[in-house]
Design a protein around this motif. Structure first.
Motif, short mmCIF file in Angstrom:
data_model
loop_
_atom_site.label_atom_id
_atom_site.label_comp_id
_atom_site.label_asym_id
_atom_site.label_seq_id
_atom_site.Cartn_x
_atom_site.Cartn_y
_atom_site.Cartn_z
N THR A 122 0.83 -1.20 0.00
CA THR A 122 0.00 0.00 0.00
C THR A 122 0.87 1.25 0.00
O THR A 122 0.53 2.25 -0.65
CB THR A 122 -0.92 0.00 1.24
OG1 THR A 122 -1.71 -1.18 1.22
CG2 THR A 122 -1.84 1.20 1.23
N LYS A 128 -4.82 7.14 -3.92
CA LYS A 128 -6.18 6.82 -4.40
C LYS A 128 -6.36 5.32 -4.63
O LYS A 128 -7.47 4.82 -4.63
CB LYS A 128 -6.49 7.60 -5.68
CG LYS A 128 -5.69 7.17 -6.87
CD LYS A 128 -6.12 7.93 -8.11
CE LYS A 128 -5.49 7.30 -9.34
NZ LYS A 128 -6.04 7.84 -10.55
N ASN A 129 -5.28 4.58 -4.80
CA ASN A 129 -5.37 3.14 -5.05
C ASN A 129 -5.12 2.29 -3.80
O ASN A 129 -5.11 1.07 -3.87
CB ASN A 129 -4.36 2.72 -6.12
CG ASN A 129 -4.65 3.38 -7.45
OD1 ASN A 129 -5.80 3.65 -7.76
ND2 ASN A 129 -3.61 3.65 -8.21
N ALA A 130 -4.92 2.93 -2.63
CA ALA A 130 -4.54 2.20 -1.42
C ALA A 130 -5.61 1.20 -1.00
O ALA A 130 -5.32 0.05 -0.67
CB ALA A 130 -4.27 3.18 -0.28
N SER A 131 -6.88 1.62 -1.04
CA SER A 131 -7.94 0.69 -0.61
C SER A 131 -8.07 -0.48 -1.56
O SER A 131 -8.34 -1.61 -1.14
CB SER A 131 -9.27 1.44 -0.46
OG SER A 131 -9.65 1.99 -1.71
N ASN A 132 -7.88 -0.24 -2.87
CA ASN A 132 -7.97 -1.34 -3.84
C ASN A 132 -6.84 -2.35 -3.62
O ASN A 132 -7.06 -3.56 -3.70
CB ASN A 132 -7.90 -0.79 -5.26
CG ASN A 132 -9.12 0.01 -5.62
OD1 ASN A 132 -10.20 -0.23 -5.07
ND2 ASN A 132 -8.98 0.96 -6.53
N LEU A 134 -5.23 -2.96 -0.78
CA LEU A 134 -5.49 -3.70 0.44
C LEU A 134 -6.57 -4.77 0.22
O LEU A 134 -6.49 -5.87 0.78
CB LEU A 134 -5.91 -2.74 1.56
CG LEU A 134 -4.78 -1.92 2.17
CD1 LEU A 134 -5.34 -0.93 3.17
CD2 LEU A 134 -3.77 -2.83 2.83
N MET A 135 -7.58 -4.43 -0.56
CA MET A 135 -8.65 -5.40 -0.82
C MET A 135 -8.12 -6.59 -1.63
O MET A 135 -8.48 -7.73 -1.38
CB MET A 135 -9.79 -4.72 -1.57
CG MET A 135 -11.04 -5.52 -1.52
SD MET A 135 -11.45 -5.90 0.18
CE MET A 135 -13.10 -5.45 0.21
N LYS A 136 -7.22 -6.32 -2.59
CA LYS A 136 -6.64 -7.42 -3.37
C LYS A 136 -5.78 -8.31 -2.47
O LYS A 136 -5.74 -9.53 -2.66
CB LYS A 136 -5.80 -6.85 -4.52
CG LYS A 136 -6.63 -6.30 -5.64
CD LYS A 136 -5.78 -5.74 -6.74
CE LYS A 136 -6.64 -5.11 -7.82
NZ LYS A 136 -5.82 -4.48 -8.88
N ASN A 137 -5.06 -7.73 -1.51
CA ASN A 137 -4.27 -8.54 -0.60
C ASN A 137 -5.15 -9.37 0.33
O ASN A 137 -4.78 -10.46 0.74
CB ASN A 137 -3.34 -7.66 0.25
CG ASN A 137 -2.08 -7.30 -0.51
OD1 ASN A 137 -1.60 -8.08 -1.30
ND2 ASN A 137 -1.60 -6.10 -0.28
#
Length: 139
Positions: A122, A128-132, A134-137
């Motif tokens: 992350t 802007k891509n941090a939540s995406n 984390l969700m992929k991990n």
């Protein structure tokens, strides 16, 4: 409206009220004196109880000092064999418990490593891509 005067500057003009206040003051002193006497009596009783307990403990210490010390109890070979068998049985159960505890510890470390890698990845991307990421991990 009349101006208010401070309470301490107002003279007490009612003699009945003044005498009633004197009586209440004297009653308060006598009640306080009796409660103090009761408290002193209670404290004296407590001190006597503590002194009695200290004397009992000193007597117990004297008794224990008079008994000779023994470092080993004498047991028969049959009793010794049963005690050794019991210790061996607990040794095996202790090994199983240690194995289970080690597996739990290792599992917790793996979970922390997974979270650490997620934080590393992350931090390597844009905000802007941090939540995406984390969700992929997580998946």
């Amino acid at each position: 409206l009349a101006p208010l005067r401070p309470i301490h500057s107002r003279p007490e003009t009612n003699p009945r009220r003044r005498s009633a206040m004197k009586v209440l003051y004297l009653l308060g002193i006598t009640v306080a004196a009796t409660s103090l006497e009761d408290e002193v009596a209670m404290l004296r009783a407590e001190v006597k109880a503590q002194q009695q307990m200290a004397q009992e403990q000193q007597a117990l210490i004297k008794e224990l000092l008079e008994v000779p010390r023994q470092l080993q109890t004498y047991a028969t070979s049959a009793e010794l064999a049963t005690q050794v068998a019991a210790l061996q049985a607990t040794d095996y159960s202790l090994g199983g418990a240690l194995d289970s505890a080690w597996m739990c510890l290792c599992g917790a470390l793996v979970m922390f490593m997974h979270a650490g890698f997620g934080m590393l990845e992350t931090g390597s991307c844009r905000a802007k891509n941090a939540s995406n990421v984390l969700m992929k991990n997580l998946v």
